[in-house]
Design an enzyme around this catalytic site. Sequence first.
Site, PDB file in Angstrom:
ATOM      1  N   TRP A 164       1.097  -1.287   0.498  1.00  0.00           N
ATOM      2  CA  TRP A 164      -0.023   0.042  -0.330  1.00  0.00           C
ATOM      3  C   TRP A 164       0.463   1.095   0.040  1.00  0.00           C
ATOM      4  CZ3 TRP A 164       1.979   2.744   4.102  1.00  0.00           C
ATOM      5  CH2 TRP A 164       2.220   1.879   4.888  1.00  0.00           C
ATOM      6  N   ASN A 165       2.114   0.756   0.380  1.00  0.00           N
ATOM      7  CA  ASN A 165       2.924   2.979   0.587  1.00  0.00           C
ATOM      8  C   ASN A 165       3.586   3.679  -0.754  1.00  0.00           C
ATOM      9  OD1 ASN A 165       4.796   0.702  -0.478  1.00  0.00           O
ATOM     10  ND2 ASN A 165       6.088   1.574   1.042  1.00  0.00           N
ATOM     11  N   ARG A 173       6.605  -0.654 -11.652  1.00  0.00           N
ATOM     12  CA  ARG A 173       8.052  -0.962 -12.124  1.00  0.00           C
ATOM     13  C   ARG A 173       8.064  -2.457 -11.693  1.00  0.00           C
ATOM     14  NH1 ARG A 173      11.529  -0.127  -5.657  1.00  0.00           N
ATOM     15  NH2 ARG A 173      10.195  -2.110  -5.092  1.00  0.00           N
ATOM     16  N   LYS A 188      -2.413  -8.017  -8.486  1.00  0.00           N
ATOM     17  CA  LYS A 188      -3.110  -8.074  -6.927  1.00  0.00           C
ATOM     18  C   LYS A 188      -3.254  -6.537  -5.573  1.00  0.00           C
ATOM     19  CE  LYS A 188      -3.426  -9.603  -3.341  1.00  0.00           C
ATOM     20  NZ  LYS A 188      -3.675  -9.348  -2.151  1.00  0.00           N
ATOM     21  N   PRO A 189      -3.173  -5.172  -6.180  1.00  0.00           N
ATOM     22  CA  PRO A 189      -2.730  -4.084  -5.364  1.00  0.00           C
ATOM     23  C   PRO A 189      -3.556  -4.964  -3.307  1.00  0.00           C
ATOM     24  CG  PRO A 189      -4.932  -3.626  -6.568  1.00  0.00           C
ATOM     25  CD  PRO A 189      -4.524  -5.034  -7.107  1.00  0.00           C
ATOM     26  N   ALA A 190      -2.397  -3.946  -2.713  1.00  0.00           N
ATOM     27  CA  ALA A 190      -3.426  -3.955  -1.376  1.00  0.00           C
ATOM     28  C   ALA A 190      -4.455  -3.065  -1.236  1.00  0.00           C
ATOM     29  CB  ALA A 190      -1.824  -3.307  -0.269  1.00  0.00           C
ATOM     30  N   GLY A 242       6.341  -6.745  -0.076  1.00  0.00           N
ATOM     31  CA  GLY A 242       5.896  -7.079   0.867  1.00  0.00           C
ATOM     32  C   GLY A 242       6.415  -7.132   2.225  1.00  0.00           C
ATOM     33  N   SER A 243       5.897  -7.605   2.493  1.00  0.00           N
ATOM     34  CA  SER A 243       6.644  -8.218   4.488  1.00  0.00           C
ATOM     35  C   SER A 243       7.528  -9.176   4.434  1.00  0.00           C
ATOM     36  CB  SER A 243       6.049  -7.794   5.322  1.00  0.00           C
ATOM     37  OG  SER A 243       5.140  -9.618   5.033  1.00  0.00           O
ATOM     38  N   LEU A 265      11.541  -7.346  -0.236  1.00  0.00           N
ATOM     39  CA  LEU A 265      10.928  -7.494   1.209  1.00  0.00           C
ATOM     40  C   LEU A 265      10.959  -6.905   1.986  1.00  0.00           C
ATOM     41  CD1 LEU A 265      11.072 -11.487   1.365  1.00  0.00           C
ATOM     42  CD2 LEU A 265       9.885 -10.870  -0.107  1.00  0.00           C
ATOM     43  N   CYS A 298      10.035   0.579   2.656  1.00  0.00           N
ATOM     44  CA  CYS A 298      10.756  -0.191   2.758  1.00  0.00           C
ATOM     45  C   CYS A 298      12.320  -0.027   2.956  1.00  0.00           C
ATOM     46  CB  CYS A 298      11.015  -0.640   1.897  1.00  0.00           C
ATOM     47  SG  CYS A 298      10.803  -0.659  -0.311  1.00  0.00           S
ATOM     48  N   GLU A 472      14.469  -4.766  -9.463  1.00  0.00           N
ATOM     49  CA  GLU A 472      13.592  -3.821  -9.899  1.00  0.00           C
ATOM     50  C   GLU A 472      13.702  -2.754 -10.626  1.00  0.00           C
ATOM     51  OE1 GLU A 472      10.256  -4.275  -7.494  1.00  0.00           O
ATOM     52  OE2 GLU A 472       9.731  -5.168  -8.472  1.00  0.00           O
TER      53      GLU A 472
HETATM   54  P1  NAD Z   1       2.110  -6.973   3.770  1.00  0.00           P
HETATM   55  O1  NAD Z   1       3.673  -7.968   3.362  1.00  0.00           O
HETATM   56  O2  NAD Z   1       1.384  -7.385   4.947  1.00  0.00           O
HETATM   57  O3  NAD Z   1       1.165  -7.057   2.227  1.00  0.00           O
HETATM   58  C1  NAD Z   1       1.561  -6.469   1.123  1.00  0.00           C
HETATM   59  C2  NAD Z   1       0.040  -7.010  -0.193  1.00  0.00           C
HETATM   60  O4  NAD Z   1       0.798  -8.512   0.155  1.00  0.00           O
HETATM   61  C3  NAD Z   1      -0.557  -6.824  -0.115  1.00  0.00           C
HETATM   62  O5  NAD Z   1      -1.161  -6.986  -1.250  1.00  0.00           O
HETATM   63  C4  NAD Z   1      -1.211  -8.103   0.670  1.00  0.00           C
HETATM   64  O6  NAD Z   1      -2.762  -8.097   0.906  1.00  0.00           O
HETATM   65  C5  NAD Z   1      -0.991  -9.256   0.265  1.00  0.00           C
HETATM   66  N1  NAD Z   1      -0.918 -10.415   0.932  1.00  0.00           N
HETATM   67  C6  NAD Z   1      -0.687 -10.312   2.689  1.00  0.00           C
HETATM   68  N2  NAD Z   1      -0.058 -11.920   2.772  1.00  0.00           N
HETATM   69  C7  NAD Z   1      -0.758 -12.679   1.208  1.00  0.00           C
HETATM   70  C8  NAD Z   1      -0.907 -14.031   0.944  1.00  0.00           C
HETATM   71  N3  NAD Z   1      -0.870 -14.571   1.871  1.00  0.00           N
HETATM   72  N4  NAD Z   1      -1.131 -14.169  -0.438  1.00  0.00           N
HETATM   73  C9  NAD Z   1      -0.871 -13.297  -1.154  1.00  0.00           C
HETATM   74  N5  NAD Z   1      -0.828 -11.669  -1.089  1.00  0.00           N
HETATM   75  C10 NAD Z   1      -0.737 -11.606   0.019  1.00  0.00           C
HETATM   76  O7  NAD Z   1       3.204  -5.899   3.517  1.00  0.00           O
HETATM   77  P2  NAD Z   1       2.361  -4.119   3.639  1.00  0.00           P
HETATM   78  O8  NAD Z   1       2.078  -4.078   5.220  1.00  0.00           O
HETATM   79  O9  NAD Z   1       1.575  -4.254   3.297  1.00  0.00           O
HETATM   80  O10 NAD Z   1       3.312  -3.774   3.205  1.00  0.00           O
HETATM   81  C11 NAD Z   1       4.479  -2.930   4.111  1.00  0.00           C
HETATM   82  C12 NAD Z   1       6.002  -4.237   3.766  1.00  0.00           C
HETATM   83  O11 NAD Z   1       5.909  -4.414   2.910  1.00  0.00           O
HETATM   84  C13 NAD Z   1       7.129  -3.556   4.984  1.00  0.00           C
HETATM   85  O12 NAD Z   1       7.850  -4.821   5.112  1.00  0.00           O
HETATM   86  C14 NAD Z   1       8.393  -3.510   3.932  1.00  0.00           C
HETATM   87  O13 NAD Z   1       9.843  -2.939   3.773  1.00  0.00           O
HETATM   88  C15 NAD Z   1       7.307  -3.750   2.871  1.00  0.00           C
HETATM   89  N6  NAD Z   1       8.250  -3.098   1.344  1.00  0.00           N
HETATM   90  C16 NAD Z   1       8.856  -3.616   0.289  1.00  0.00           C
HETATM   91  C17 NAD Z   1       9.536  -3.200  -0.476  1.00  0.00           C
HETATM   92  C18 NAD Z   1      10.519  -3.289  -0.967  1.00  0.00           C
HETATM   93  O14 NAD Z   1      10.595  -3.278  -2.336  1.00  0.00           O
HETATM   94  N7  NAD Z   1      11.537  -4.634  -1.001  1.00  0.00           N
HETATM   95  C19 NAD Z   1       8.900  -1.870  -0.393  1.00  0.00           C
HETATM   96  C20 NAD Z   1       7.440  -1.282  -0.355  1.00  0.00           C
HETATM   97  C21 NAD Z   1       7.495  -1.633   0.525  1.00  0.00           C
END
Ligand code: NAD
Length: 496
Positions: A164-165, A173, A188-190, A242-243, A265, A298, A472
Site C-alpha cells: 500500500w505504501n 515497476r 493484486k494491489p493491497a 511486501g513484508s 521484502l 522499505c 526491479e
Molecule cells: P504485507 O506483506 O502485509 O502485504 C503486502 C501485500 O501482500 C498486500 O497486497 C497484501 O494484501 C498482500 N498479502 C498479504 N498476505 C498475502 C498472501 N498470503 N498471499 C498473497 N498476498 C498477500 O506488507 P505491507 O504491510 O502491505 O507493506 C509493508 C512491508 O512491505 C514492509 O515490510 C516493507 O519493508 C515492505 N516493502 C518492501 C519494498 C521493497 O521494495 N523491498 C517496498 C515497499 C514495501
Amino acid sequence: MSLISDVTTPLIAADPAGIQRADSVIQSLNLPGSGIAVQDPATGETIAHVPDHDVEAALEAVAKADKAGAAWAKSSLRQRADVLHAWYNKLVAHTEDLAHLISREMGKPLAEARGEVKYGTDFVRWYAEEAVRPAGNFRETPDGGASLLTRRSPVGLAVLITPWNFPLAMATRKIAPALAAGCPVVIKPATLTPLTTYFAVQLAIEAGVPEDLIQVITTSKSGAFSEAVLLDPRVRKVSFTGSTPVGRQLLNLASQNVLRSSMELGGNAPLIVFNDADLQRAVDGTFAAKLRNGGQSCIGANRIYVQDGIADDFVAALTERFARINVGSGLGTQTELGPLIDDRAVTQMQAYTDNAVALGATLLTGGHGYDSPGNFFAPTVLDHVTEDSDVAKSEIFGPIAAIQRFSTETEAITRANATEFGLAGYVFTENLDRALNVADRLETGIVGINQGVPSNAGAPFGGIKQSGLGREGSAEGLEEYENIRFYNIARRDTAQ
Ligand code: NAD
C-alpha cells in the site's frame, strides 16, 4: 536538549478542491457500491468500495490474461514499446489526478504524491525504451564444431502482488517490465490502496494495452488467492513486494510450481553519519531518508548511527527540523507529514516510543498521537536509543528517528550489519575513501552515499539477505520477466 513538543498545534485540514479532484477520479472508475471499503487515512471516511474477488474470479482473470498473452508474446518489440510510450504519456497527462488519488487513499502529502507519479511513470518510460533492446548474443563453443545463439523469451503469465505504501510506483515497476518482456499480468494491489492501480490500468487500456492483458484482482482473502493462483499451471512468475513473513509464504507456494520469483521484502536500513560528514547534507539526507512517505518506506532510515564528535550538533539540527513539520491531511496545502496508513500503526509508534524511553532513550520531540480523527503520529526524535529496544530491532515504518551513537568505523559497520535484513543503507562522510570502503562492507543491495533518496528507474533496486530476491528497475529488472534459452547450432565444413 529538552523536549520540544507541540501537542496543541492543530492538524492541517484537506483543501476541499483537492478532495473534489480525487473524488471525481474515483467516480470515473465505475466501482461497485459495496465490497471492500477503502478509507481516507486522514479522516477514516470511506471513499470507495472495490470488488472483493473470490478464487473463481481470480482464476477467470488468469484465464483471460493467459489468452491475451499469446498474441502479446508474439508482438514486435516496437509494438510493445509504442504501447508503453502511449501509457507513459497518458499517466503523465493525468499527473494531478493520480497525485490527488494517491494522497486521498494513502495519505502522503500532495507534493510527495506528485513525486511518486514522477518516479512511478519513470519505470514505464524506462521499459518503453528498454523493450526494443533485449539482450541476447552469439558465441562459439570453446572446442569448435558448433555455434551458440542465446535468446530471450517472455517468462509467461506473471502474478504481481503489491503493498500500500507506493500505490502507483510499486505497480508500474512490475507491470512495465512484464509487458516489455511480452508477459501478461494479474496484479493484486493491497486492499488499503487499490484505487490507484485501477486508475493506472484504466489509463493503460485507453493507451492501447490489449484489454485482457492486465487483470486487476482485489480480495480480502489474499491467502486463498495465492494458494489458487500460484499453483495454477498457466502462471509462470510471481513478483511480490511486501513484508518478509508474507514473502516466505509465497516462496513456499512458488516452490510447488517452481515459479520464477522476485521478492522485494522488508528492510531495517542503517544510516551512518561520520564526524567528517557535511552537517547540513547529513541532516537533509537523514530527514529525507527517514520522513519520505511518513517513514513508511522499505528503504526508510531505521537505525541512525551518529559518530560521537558530530552527534550533539546533528541531533540538535535534526530535532529542530522535525519539531517544525506541518502535520495534517495529505491534501492540505501546507502539509509536510500526512497520516499513517491505519490506527494499528499509530498504536505501534506509541509502543516503540514508550519502550525506547523505558529502556533509556531520550525523547526530544513528538512521541504522541493526536486527539483527532485520522491516523496521525507526531514526527519523533529519540536519542541514545539502546540496541535492545524494539525500535532498534524492528522495521519502524513510521516517523520516528531512532538515534544511536558510535565511536569507530568498524563498530558502526558491525552494528549496521547485525540484522537479517539487507535492503538499503546510507553513509554520510566527505571522505571518498571512507564512503566507498563503508559502502563495500555494508551488507545491503542499495547504498545512498551522502543522500537519502537513492531509488531511480535506471537503478537495480533490491535487497540481499532476507530482504529479497531479484531486482526491479534498470536492465536487470527486465531479465526478471525473461527466459534465457540457447540454440546449439552444429557446424560442418561444406567446402568441396
Ligand atoms: P504485507 O506483506 O502485509 O502485504 C503486502 C501485500 O501482500 C498486500 O497486497 C497484501 O494484501 C498482500 N498479502 C498479504 N498476505 C498475502 C498472501 N498470503 N498471499 C498473497 N498476498 C498477500 O506488507 P505491507 O504491510 O502491505 O507493506 C509493508 C512491508 O512491505 C514492509 O515490510 C516493507 O519493508 C515492505 N516493502 C518492501 C519494498 C521493497 O521494495 N523491498 C517496498 C515497499 C514495501
